[in-house]
Design an enzyme around this catalytic site. Structure first.
Site, short mmCIF file in Angstrom:
data_model
loop_
_atom_site.label_atom_id
_atom_site.label_comp_id
_atom_site.label_asym_id
_atom_site.label_seq_id
_atom_site.Cartn_x
_atom_site.Cartn_y
_atom_site.Cartn_z
N SER A 159 0.85 -1.20 0.00
CA SER A 159 0.00 0.00 0.00
C SER A 159 0.88 1.24 0.00
CB SER A 159 -0.90 0.01 1.25
OG SER A 159 -1.84 -1.03 1.17
N GLU B 64 -3.84 -5.02 -6.43
CA GLU B 64 -3.84 -3.78 -7.23
C GLU B 64 -4.33 -2.58 -6.41
OE1 GLU B 64 -2.99 -5.24 -11.52
OE2 GLU B 64 -3.90 -3.33 -11.19
N1 CAA Z 1 -0.65 8.90 -11.56
C1 CAA Z 1 0.46 9.65 -11.72
N2 CAA Z 1 1.12 10.23 -10.66
C2 CAA Z 1 0.60 10.02 -9.44
C3 CAA Z 1 -0.55 9.24 -9.21
C4 CAA Z 1 -1.19 8.68 -10.33
N3 CAA Z 1 -2.28 7.93 -10.19
N4 CAA Z 1 -0.81 9.21 -7.88
C5 CAA Z 1 0.14 9.94 -7.28
N5 CAA Z 1 0.99 10.43 -8.23
C6 CAA Z 1 2.13 11.31 -8.01
C7 CAA Z 1 1.71 12.56 -7.24
O1 CAA Z 1 1.28 13.58 -8.11
C8 CAA Z 1 2.98 12.93 -6.53
O2 CAA Z 1 3.82 13.61 -7.42
P1 CAA Z 1 4.82 14.80 -6.91
O3 CAA Z 1 5.71 14.20 -5.85
O4 CAA Z 1 5.57 15.21 -8.13
O5 CAA Z 1 3.94 15.87 -6.36
C9 CAA Z 1 3.64 11.60 -6.24
O6 CAA Z 1 3.08 10.65 -7.18
C10 CAA Z 1 3.39 11.11 -4.82
O7 CAA Z 1 1.99 11.04 -4.64
P2 CAA Z 1 1.33 10.95 -3.20
O8 CAA Z 1 1.93 12.03 -2.33
O9 CAA Z 1 -0.14 10.93 -3.38
O10 CAA Z 1 1.91 9.56 -2.67
P3 CAA Z 1 1.56 8.73 -1.39
O11 CAA Z 1 2.82 8.16 -0.85
O12 CAA Z 1 0.71 9.52 -0.45
O13 CAA Z 1 0.75 7.48 -1.97
C11 CAA Z 1 -1.18 6.21 -2.64
C12 CAA Z 1 -0.47 7.58 -2.60
C13 CAA Z 1 -2.48 6.47 -3.38
C14 CAA Z 1 -1.48 5.65 -1.28
C15 CAA Z 1 -0.29 5.23 -3.43
O14 CAA Z 1 0.86 4.91 -2.67
C16 CAA Z 1 -1.01 3.94 -3.78
O15 CAA Z 1 -1.80 3.90 -4.74
N6 CAA Z 1 -0.75 2.85 -3.05
C17 CAA Z 1 -1.26 1.53 -3.42
C18 CAA Z 1 -0.32 0.83 -4.35
C19 CAA Z 1 -0.87 -0.44 -4.90
O16 CAA Z 1 -1.84 -0.43 -5.64
N7 CAA Z 1 -0.23 -1.58 -4.54
C20 CAA Z 1 -0.67 -2.85 -5.05
C21 CAA Z 1 0.51 -3.63 -5.50
S1 CAA Z 1 0.51 -4.04 -7.19
C22 CAA Z 1 -0.52 -5.38 -7.40
O17 CAA Z 1 -1.24 -5.78 -6.55
C23 CAA Z 1 -0.48 -6.02 -8.77
C24 CAA Z 1 -0.91 -7.47 -8.82
O18 CAA Z 1 -0.16 -8.35 -8.64
C25 CAA Z 1 -2.31 -7.84 -9.19
#
Ligand code: CAA
Length: 378
Positions: free
Chosen positions: A132, A363
């Site tokens: 996460s 995901e």
């Molecule tokens: N698209 C592009 N850029 C993005 C973005 C997106 N969707 N979301 C965030 N960013 C960018 C932000 O704009 C920010 O950029 P800057 O530093 O330049 O300002 C940067 O990324 C950091 O963003 P946040 O401050 O929002 O980051 P955060 O640490 O607070 O995390 C979160 C945000 C939404 C919690 C993210 O960490 C997240 O989505 N976590 C879950 C990850 C995930 O899905 N893991 C699953 C593993 S993969 C899997 O399961 C595949 C499989 O096998 C089936």
């Protein structure tokens, strides 16, 4: 949103439905029981074109739009969540990032073989301390001459062992900012790349969920995907699309639960009549059908926005969350409607219930999806 399918989208749905009924359905129960990764089915899926849907025709794919793609995943997942996740991970979070961020040379090297399924793709983000929290990634890639040296490990990687190429997110800077990560194309036969444990799971038992280990693994710079420091954004933007695919997988499972429950409720008699005559059962079916339709609406809306080139990350998080919650909810109702039989392996609904659970977890957990949606609102 135009809810009418174009002739091409309708044709893809028909082909996917027929393929799912003739090739996926007969294998699904055995795959689940034997925990066997379905190489033969993957080869068939590659021949029909399901593994090259996001890849343009110039690289040997079908260049389908996202609406067609998620419709095909729903149909495939209707009979096997394992086949659904293989298709989703391969297309959305492996082929797509190569297409979007890869060099011409990388596209030519990987995409034609990925389009046919000759090379399966994976995506490796999760680690013991990251999943996460993407910033928690500890795997490092250190510059070494013309290339990089990768050290660390990844866990819970879907088709980890089966993939010919895995997109690996690694830390290229020590400080913790979103620019501290880069992505690399790690190939199966590279020295220093080995596998750890193969997970023994509750559901999607035939999917290969593996630990990947990188020990002084040398990666030539030509295998770096995207510019240095862009890894976090490559992962996040790929997951935005990936979540629509997993939403479609949840939708397929939810629909399977509904269709099997209708069939059973008409056949099973109690108190001298089919249980479908009882209002308690009818209300469960009505609620299941409503959630299936609502899930499809969100999944298609997210796909439609992606095709239109509009922002779709928040809707994709809603679609993933709602459709996979619907899958789990419908699975619980389906087992209940099937009563004692539903708790046995004689009917597929117990498999649907075990398979549905993981869709709320991978995901991005559904708690993360709610966080993404709330951030968008606030
Ligand atoms: N698209 C592009 N850029 C993005 C973005 C997106 N969707 N979301 C965030 N960013 C960018 C932000 O704009 C920010 O950029 P800057 O530093 O330049 O300002 C940067 O990324 C950091 O963003 P946040 O401050 O929002 O980051 P955060 O640490 O607070 O995390 C979160 C945000 C939404 C919690 C993210 O960490 C997240 O989505 N976590 C879950 C990850 C995930 O899905 N893991 C699953 C593993 S993969 C899997 O399961 C595949 C499989 O096998 C089936």
């Amino acid at each position: 949103m135009d809810l009418k399918f174009s002739p091409e989208q309708a044709l893809i749905r028909k082909v996917a439905r027929e393929f799912s009924e003739s090739e996926v359905a007969p294998r699904a129960e055995v795959m689940d029981r034997e925990h066997e990764f379905p190489y033969e089915l993957i080869s068939l899926m590659g021949k029909v074109g399901f593994l090259g849907m996001v890849i343009p025709k110039e690289y040997g794919g079908s260049g389908s739009d996202s609406v067609s793609y998620v419709t095909a995943i729903e149909e495939i997942s209707r009979h096997s969540a394992v086949a659904g996740v293989i298709m989703a991970v391969h297309n959305s979070v492996s082929s797509y990032p190569i297409l979007k961020y890869g060099t011409d040379e990388q596209k030519e090297r990987f995409l034609p073989r990925m389009a046919t399924g000759e090379v399966l793709g994976g995506f490796a983000l999760t680690e013991p301390e990251a999943g996460s929290d993407v910033m928690g990634v500890r795997t490092t890639a250190d510059k070494d001459g013309d290339g990089w040296v990768l050290n660390g490990s990844k866990i819970f990687i879907t088709q980890g062992r089966a993939s010919g190429v895995v997109i690996v997110l690694a830390r290229t800077k020590q400080e913790n900012t979103s620019k501290s990560f880069s992505t690399f194309l790690v190939e199966k036969d590279m020295d220093g790349f080995t596998y750890g444990s193969l997970e023994d799971k509750m559901g999607i038992t035939a999917s290969d969920t593996s630990e990947l280990i990188f020990e002084d693994l040398y990666i030539p710079d030509e295998n770096r995907l995207g510019s240095i420091g862009l890894g976090f954004k490559i992962a996040m933007s790929s997951l935005d699309g990936g979540r629509i695919g997993i939403g479609a997988q949840g939708l397929g499972i939810a629909r399977a639960c509904l269709e099997e429950s209708i069939k059973y409720a008409k056949e099973r008699e109690q108190f001298g009549r089919p249980i479908a005559k009882f209002q308690a059962i009818q209300w469960m079916l009505a609620e299941m059908a409503t959630r299936v339709e609502a899930a499809r609406g969100l999944v298609l809306q997210a796909a439609f926005l992606k095709d239109a080139g509009k922002p779709f990350g928040d809707i994709s998080a809603m679609a993933k969350m709602y459709a996979t919650d619907a899958a789990m909810w419908c699975a619980v109702q389906a087992v209940q409607i099937h009563g004692g039989y539903g708790y046995t392996r004689d009917y597929p609904v117990e498999r649907y219930m075990r398979d549905a659970k993981v869709t709320q977890i991978y995901e991005g957990t559904n708690e993360i999806q709610r966080m993404v949606v709330a951030r968008g609102l606030l």
